[in-house]
Design an enzyme around this catalytic site. Sequence first.
Site, PDB file in Angstrom:
ATOM      1  CG  MET A 134      -8.614   6.944   6.690  1.00  0.00           C
ATOM      2  SD  MET A 134      -9.433   5.477   6.028  1.00  0.00           S
ATOM      3  CE  MET A 134     -10.008   4.662   7.507  1.00  0.00           C
ATOM      4  CE  LYS A 169       1.657   6.866  -9.283  1.00  0.00           C
ATOM      5  NZ  LYS A 169       2.117   6.611 -10.612  1.00  0.00           N
ATOM      6  CG  ASP A 199      -2.049  -0.821   1.206  1.00  0.00           C
ATOM      7  OD1 ASP A 199      -2.390  -1.257   0.106  1.00  0.00           O
ATOM      8  OD2 ASP A 199      -2.649  -1.059   2.273  1.00  0.00           O
TER       9      ASP A 199
HETATM   10  N1  SAH Z   1      -4.067  -0.005   9.151  1.00  0.00           N
HETATM   11  C1  SAH Z   1      -3.629   1.344   9.378  1.00  0.00           C
HETATM   12  C2  SAH Z   1      -4.700   2.360   9.112  1.00  0.00           C
HETATM   13  C3  SAH Z   1      -5.181   2.381   7.684  1.00  0.00           C
HETATM   14  S1  SAH Z   1      -6.323   3.635   7.365  1.00  0.00           S
HETATM   15  C4  SAH Z   1      -3.074   1.468  10.810  1.00  0.00           C
HETATM   16  O1  SAH Z   1      -3.234   0.531  11.596  1.00  0.00           O
HETATM   17  O2  SAH Z   1      -2.453   2.465  11.111  1.00  0.00           O
HETATM   18  C5  SAH Z   1      -5.297   4.959   6.832  1.00  0.00           C
HETATM   19  C6  SAH Z   1      -5.301   6.094   7.830  1.00  0.00           C
HETATM   20  O3  SAH Z   1      -4.487   5.774   8.933  1.00  0.00           O
HETATM   21  C7  SAH Z   1      -4.747   7.400   7.319  1.00  0.00           C
HETATM   22  O4  SAH Z   1      -5.720   8.142   6.628  1.00  0.00           O
HETATM   23  C8  SAH Z   1      -4.354   8.099   8.597  1.00  0.00           C
HETATM   24  O5  SAH Z   1      -5.446   8.666   9.260  1.00  0.00           O
HETATM   25  C9  SAH Z   1      -3.874   6.926   9.426  1.00  0.00           C
HETATM   26  N2  SAH Z   1      -2.407   6.749   9.333  1.00  0.00           N
HETATM   27  C10 SAH Z   1      -1.766   5.667   8.916  1.00  0.00           C
HETATM   28  N3  SAH Z   1      -0.429   5.845   9.004  1.00  0.00           N
HETATM   29  C11 SAH Z   1      -0.252   7.084   9.491  1.00  0.00           C
HETATM   30  C12 SAH Z   1       0.887   7.865   9.821  1.00  0.00           C
HETATM   31  N4  SAH Z   1       2.133   7.395   9.653  1.00  0.00           N
HETATM   32  N5  SAH Z   1       0.696   9.104  10.312  1.00  0.00           N
HETATM   33  C13 SAH Z   1      -0.544   9.591  10.495  1.00  0.00           C
HETATM   34  N6  SAH Z   1      -1.652   8.906  10.205  1.00  0.00           N
HETATM   35  C14 SAH Z   1      -1.517   7.662   9.712  1.00  0.00           C
END
Ligand code: SAH
Length: 520
Positions: free
Chosen positions: A172, A58, A36
């Site tokens: 998100m 993307k 991803d």
């Molecule tokens: N599975 C992922 C979340 C996927 S949804 C997890 O456990 O973190 C994607 C959302 O996660 C993004 O829109 C953002 O809100 C958050 N996110 C994921 N990585 C991030 C990061 N490094 N910094 C800030 N927000 C993050």
Amino acid sequence: MSKGKVYLVGAGPGDYGLITLKGIDCIAKADIIIYDRLVNRDLLKSAKPGCAFVYVGKKSSKHIMAQEQINDTIAESAASGKIVVRLKGGDPFVFGRGGEEAELIYDQGIDFEIVPGVTSSIGGLAYAGIPVTHRDFASSFHVVTGHAKKDDSLDINWESLAKEKGTVVFLMGIGNIKHIAEMLISHGRAPETPVAFVSNATSYKQRTVRTNLGDAYECVHREAIKPPSLFVVGGVVSLSDKLGFYERKPLFGKTIILTRTRKKNSDLRKKIEELGGKTFELSTIDIKDKKDIGRVLIEKLTSRKYTHIALTSHNSVDIFFKNLIKEGFDFRKLAGVKIASVGKATSKAIMVYGLVPDIETSRSTGADLADVILEDIGNAGYENPSILFPCSEIASKSIEDAMKSARVDLDRVDLYTNTVNMAIKDELLDILVKEKIDYITFTSSSTVKYLVEILGRDRELIRGIKKVSIGSITSQTIRDLGFSVDMESDSASIDSMLAAILEDVKGDINDKKTETIKSE
Ligand code: SAH
């Protein structure tokens, strides 16, 4: 053919080190990795040669690989017996449809495992110094999606969420921040409730912005907060002043290109990253051992008696000793032969092989080394001094010339070919165009020459980047090629280069402080 296996692996929130050991094992054995947008690409470097990579995230939706297509690719690859790693940001089961993907794999009768990861909703906050629970502030936490479904509704029980005393983390949520803040307030949360946005958490681009709930929407616009960001609601955010260790690191946010030869710079990379800096390692040089070099060396070392061996680079040291070891050479045969090294870094490399140099120059030039060897020859009164000089095919002639004029016998052996690595051109241009780079380090003249050669017509791209040189010869090459040297390290060592960068960063911070004082 037997059916393969699918590993649904959490890559962690961004920092390379925040994946699990099991996750890295899976990457190393994968035949195909489907990853991803939020996955740290450096993790892919642990894959085996020949592993296929499929990028499915993307941002511009035209290029997004449809979920069905992702599922098909996973199923087809597994059916043909492959080991498939589906690598997802954070934890695979925290949003991002991990559960749905796993169900489909199960329905198709494909063997699978889930490898949990550090979710950004907890780990990302930790790097911002926000503990998701704390006895004084929150005894529970809720992780909520701020992403609306197709009918534009957020399927959230605002009533109970607003009453919740624990920490609430929205993922998100940036696109819907107005609605989220309004709903929380209209259902009873005080507008004064502390909130924070943490963007690009655990990466060098991490940014933490604090405000209160009533100001959240304005703040996103005022501060230009973009996804990926976490939106945290609750008293715990006030701890980030104290606990925000990551953004306080001395090199936090600094980006540094390391032009390297083989693995040589990895020490520097580790040290920089420990200090919070971001490195891009690029091998500008392609080094290949000359054919049969081990046998050539053995023949020389056994057929004649040298008084000295002169070593002038880390690469020469490694290639010299490794090839001798490969041929089963008995190092006791070198007893009595003096080893001369061109500086601390080279000496360190020699000592890895259990040998301590007899002679070391403090300045890192061949001419200096020649001087000290001649001095040693004078002092020791050798009758037939004879020097073995194993080196790169492009090593300078300064030692040879000095020995010739002193009528001392020198046997030069070119150990390896040294050619420009054009293969990195696209990656390099991509980095220079997309990233704001603060420093480039050069550990030898060839790294400079080759970098400029690789850039060709695009050489101006490095004009504005601070250039850090390991010593006077390298600096001269930088100048000869029409660039200026911003920093030269005191001694020819990685630590000394690092010290120069730290010093410069400190200077910048002080400059900024004076500017603020002036403007106040
Ligand atoms: N599975 C992922 C979340 C996927 S949804 C997890 O456990 O973190 C994607 C959302 O996660 C993004 O829109 C953002 O809100 C958050 N996110 C994921 N990585 C991030 C990061 N490094 N910094 C800030 N927000 C993050």
